[in-house]
Design a protein around this motif. Structure first.
Motif, PDB file in Angstrom:
ATOM      1  N   ALA A  67       0.834  -1.210   0.000  1.00  0.00           N
ATOM      2  CA  ALA A  67       0.000   0.000   0.000  1.00  0.00           C
ATOM      3  C   ALA A  67       0.863   1.252   0.000  1.00  0.00           C
ATOM      4  CB  ALA A  67      -0.933  -0.012   1.206  1.00  0.00           C
ATOM      5  N   VAL A  68       1.940   1.247   0.796  1.00  0.00           N
ATOM      6  CA  VAL A  68       2.843   2.401   0.863  1.00  0.00           C
ATOM      7  C   VAL A  68       3.594   2.570  -0.454  1.00  0.00           C
ATOM      8  CG1 VAL A  68       4.930   3.275   1.981  1.00  0.00           C
ATOM      9  CG2 VAL A  68       3.062   2.367   3.363  1.00  0.00           C
ATOM     10  N   VAL A  83       2.444   1.228  12.558  1.00  0.00           N
ATOM     11  CA  VAL A  83       1.838   0.527  13.698  1.00  0.00           C
ATOM     12  C   VAL A  83       2.136  -0.968  13.621  1.00  0.00           C
ATOM     13  CG1 VAL A  83      -0.370  -0.132  14.740  1.00  0.00           C
ATOM     14  CG2 VAL A  83       0.046   2.247  14.089  1.00  0.00           C
ATOM     15  N   ILE A  84       2.013  -1.539  12.424  1.00  0.00           N
ATOM     16  CA  ILE A  84       2.293  -2.970  12.253  1.00  0.00           C
ATOM     17  C   ILE A  84       3.755  -3.272  12.541  1.00  0.00           C
ATOM     18  CG2 ILE A  84       2.392  -4.841  10.561  1.00  0.00           C
ATOM     19  CD1 ILE A  84      -0.063  -3.441   9.213  1.00  0.00           C
ATOM     20  N   ALA A  94       9.756   1.350  11.922  1.00  0.00           N
ATOM     21  CA  ALA A  94       8.455   1.874  12.350  1.00  0.00           C
ATOM     22  C   ALA A  94       8.538   3.372  12.594  1.00  0.00           C
ATOM     23  CB  ALA A  94       7.991   1.163  13.613  1.00  0.00           C
ATOM     24  N   GLY A  95       9.625   3.812  13.231  1.00  0.00           N
ATOM     25  CA  GLY A  95       9.803   5.241  13.484  1.00  0.00           C
ATOM     26  C   GLY A  95       9.892   6.042  12.207  1.00  0.00           C
ATOM     27  N   VAL A  96      10.569   5.495  11.212  1.00  0.00           N
ATOM     28  CA  VAL A  96      10.671   6.175   9.914  1.00  0.00           C
ATOM     29  C   VAL A  96       9.288   6.381   9.310  1.00  0.00           C
ATOM     30  CG1 VAL A  96      11.487   5.938   7.526  1.00  0.00           C
ATOM     31  CG2 VAL A  96      13.003   5.350   9.435  1.00  0.00           C
ATOM     32  N   GLN A  97       8.481   5.330   9.310  1.00  0.00           N
ATOM     33  CA  GLN A  97       7.155   5.407   8.694  1.00  0.00           C
ATOM     34  C   GLN A  97       6.221   6.325   9.473  1.00  0.00           C
ATOM     35  OE1 GLN A  97       6.841   4.095   5.734  1.00  0.00           O
ATOM     36  NE2 GLN A  97       8.881   3.185   5.910  1.00  0.00           N
ATOM     37  N   LEU A 102       3.399  11.558  10.246  1.00  0.00           N
ATOM     38  CA  LEU A 102       3.173  12.742  11.081  1.00  0.00           C
ATOM     39  C   LEU A 102       3.522  14.015  10.326  1.00  0.00           C
ATOM     40  CD1 LEU A 102       2.262  13.665  13.853  1.00  0.00           C
ATOM     41  CD2 LEU A 102       4.599  13.366  14.666  1.00  0.00           C
ATOM     42  N   ASN A 103       4.531  13.976   9.484  1.00  0.00           N
ATOM     43  CA  ASN A 103       4.882  15.150   8.674  1.00  0.00           C
ATOM     44  C   ASN A 103       3.748  15.515   7.722  1.00  0.00           C
ATOM     45  OD1 ASN A 103       7.410  15.546   9.819  1.00  0.00           O
ATOM     46  ND2 ASN A 103       8.455  14.241   8.334  1.00  0.00           N
TER      47      ASN A 103
END
Length: 335
Positions: A67-68, A83-84, A94-97, A102-103
Motif C-alpha cells: 500500500a505504501v 503501527v504494524i 516503524a519510526g521512519v514510517q 506525522l509530517n
C-alpha cells in the motif's frame, strides 16, 4: 458526494443527454477532489487492516508495504505500516514510517499518539536489554526517546483533550519521571469525562501507592476489577497488596484466578509463595518459590524467600545454599 442542487427547470432545463454529461463531469470532479480519501481504502490497505485485526502481523506487514509503495504520500498507509512494524518490534523502520505520516498530518492527535506509543515501547525494550545503570550512549538514547515520547503525548492531548489513551500514557510518563501532580491531573481529566475508562483506576491506584495510601491503592485496584474483571495486571497487584497486609486468603483467591501467560510468571509465583507461607502451607510455598528461581535465576528476592522457607521447614543445608545464592546474585555486576 458531489450533489446538483434542485430539480431541472421546466423551461430551459437540461436534456437527458446534457444531464448525463453534467453527472459524468461531476463524478470525475468528485474523484479528483476526494481521491486522497479513496486512496486510504486501497485494496492492499484494506487487506493490511484485516490481517492486523486478526493479529496476523507478518501478512499485514506485506500488504501495508505494498500500500505504501503504491501511494508513498498517503498518511493513513504510512501510519498503519508504522503501527504494524511496531507490533513486530521493528522499531527503527516503524519510526521512519510514523514520522513520515506525522509530517503529512501534523495536526492529528492520533498520529502523535502512535509515535509516542512506539517510542515508549522501544524504551521498554532498551531498558530490558541494556538497563539504565549503564552510563554510556545507550542510556542517552533511552532518555532521548523518553523526552520525544513525552513531547508527542503532550502534543496529542493538546490537539485532542478527549484522547484518553494519550492522557493515560502521558500521566504514566509523568509518574515515571516523579512528576506526580502532573500525572494526577491527567488521570483526573479522564476520570471527569469517562470514569469507567480501562486502566484509569489502575493508574489512580499507583498514585495512592506512591503516597503510602495502601487502602486507597487497594480500592483503586478493586474498582478497576469491578469495571474490567479481565484486567490481569490489576488482579496480580491487588493480590500482592492483600498478601502484604496479611489478608492471605483474599490475596490467594485473586492470584489463583490468573494464568502464567497473563502476567509476569515470576511475580505471580513469588506472590503465591508468600500467600501460602502466610496461610501455613509450607509445601505449596516452597513449590512456588522454587518456580520463581527456576524461571529467573537472577531474582534475588526469590532466593531469599526460598532460604527462609527452607529454614522454617527444617532444611538447614538447603537454606544455607539458597542464602549463598542470594548473596552471590545480589553482588552480581549485572544487577
Amino acid at each position: 458526494m458531489w450533489i446538483i442542487a434542485g430539480p431541472p427547470r421546466r423551461s430551459g432545463g437540461f436534456s437527458r443527454k446534457s444531464l448525463g454529461s453534467v453527472l459524468g463531469f461531476s463524478v470525475v470532479l468528485w474523484v479528483f477532489l476526494f481521491s486522497p480519501w479513496l486512496g486510504a481504502e486501497s485494496r492492499h490497505y484494506r487487506e493490511a487492516k484485516e490481517w492486523h485485526d486478526k493479529q496476523q502481523n507478518l501478512m499485514a506487514m506485506l500488504s501495508a508495504q505494498k500500500a505504501v509503495e503504491e501511494d508513498p504520500e498517503n498518511a493513513d498507509h504510512l501510519l498503519l505500516y508504522g503501527v504494524i512494524l511496531t507490533d513486530l518490534q521493528q522499531f527503527s523502520e516503524a519510526g521512519v514510517q510514523l514520522r513520515k505520516a506525522l509530517n503529512l498530518r501534523p495536526d492529528s492527535a492520533e498520529f502523535h499518539y502512535r509515535l509516542a506509543a512506539l517510542l515508549l515501547q522501544e524504551k521498554m525494550e532498551w531498558k530490558a536489554t541494556l538497563g539504565l545503570d549503564r552510563r554510556d550512549v545507550t542510556t542517552m538514547v533511552v532518555l532521548g526517546t523518553e523526552q520525544e515520547a513525552l513531547e508527542s503525548l503532550e502534543r496529542a492531548v493538546k490537539l485532542d483533550p478527549d484522547h484518553f489513551k494519550a492522557r493515560l500514557h502521558l500521566g504514566r510518563t509523568y509518574y515515571e519521571h516523579n512528576r506526580h501532580l502532573k500525572a494526577k491531573r491527567q488521570f483526573e481529566a479522564v476520570l471527569e469525562r469517562d470514569p469507567e475508562y480501562p486502566w484509569l483506576h489502575y493508574h489512580l491506584s499507583m498514585l495512592h501507592s506512591n503516597l503510602g495510601d495502601v487502602q486507597g491503592a487497594i480500592r483503586g485496584l478493586e474498582k478497576e476489577l469491578e469495571l474490567h474483571p479481565a484486567h490481569a495486571q490489576a488482579r496480580l497487584e491487588l493480590g500482592e497488596w492483600l498478601v502484604k497486609i496479611s489478608r492471605y486468603q483474599d490475596g490467594l483467591t485473586h492470584l489463583s484466578q490468573l494464568k502464567q501467560e497473563e502476567v509476569n510468571p515470576v511475580d505471580l509465583n513469588y506472590a503465591i509463595a508468600k500467600a501460602h507461607r502466610g496461610l501455613g502451607n509450607p509445601d505449596r510455598a516452597l513449590e512456588a518459590a522454587r518456580n520463581c528461581v527456576e524461571m529467573d535465576p537472577e531474582f534475588t528476592d526469590g532466593h531469599y524467600l526460598l532460604g527462609q522457607l527452607y529454614r522454617e521447614t527444617g532444611k538447614p543445608e538447603l537454606a544455607r545454599q539458597a542464602m549463598e545464592t542470594f548473596q552471590r546474585v545480589k553482588k552480581s555486576p549485572s544487577r
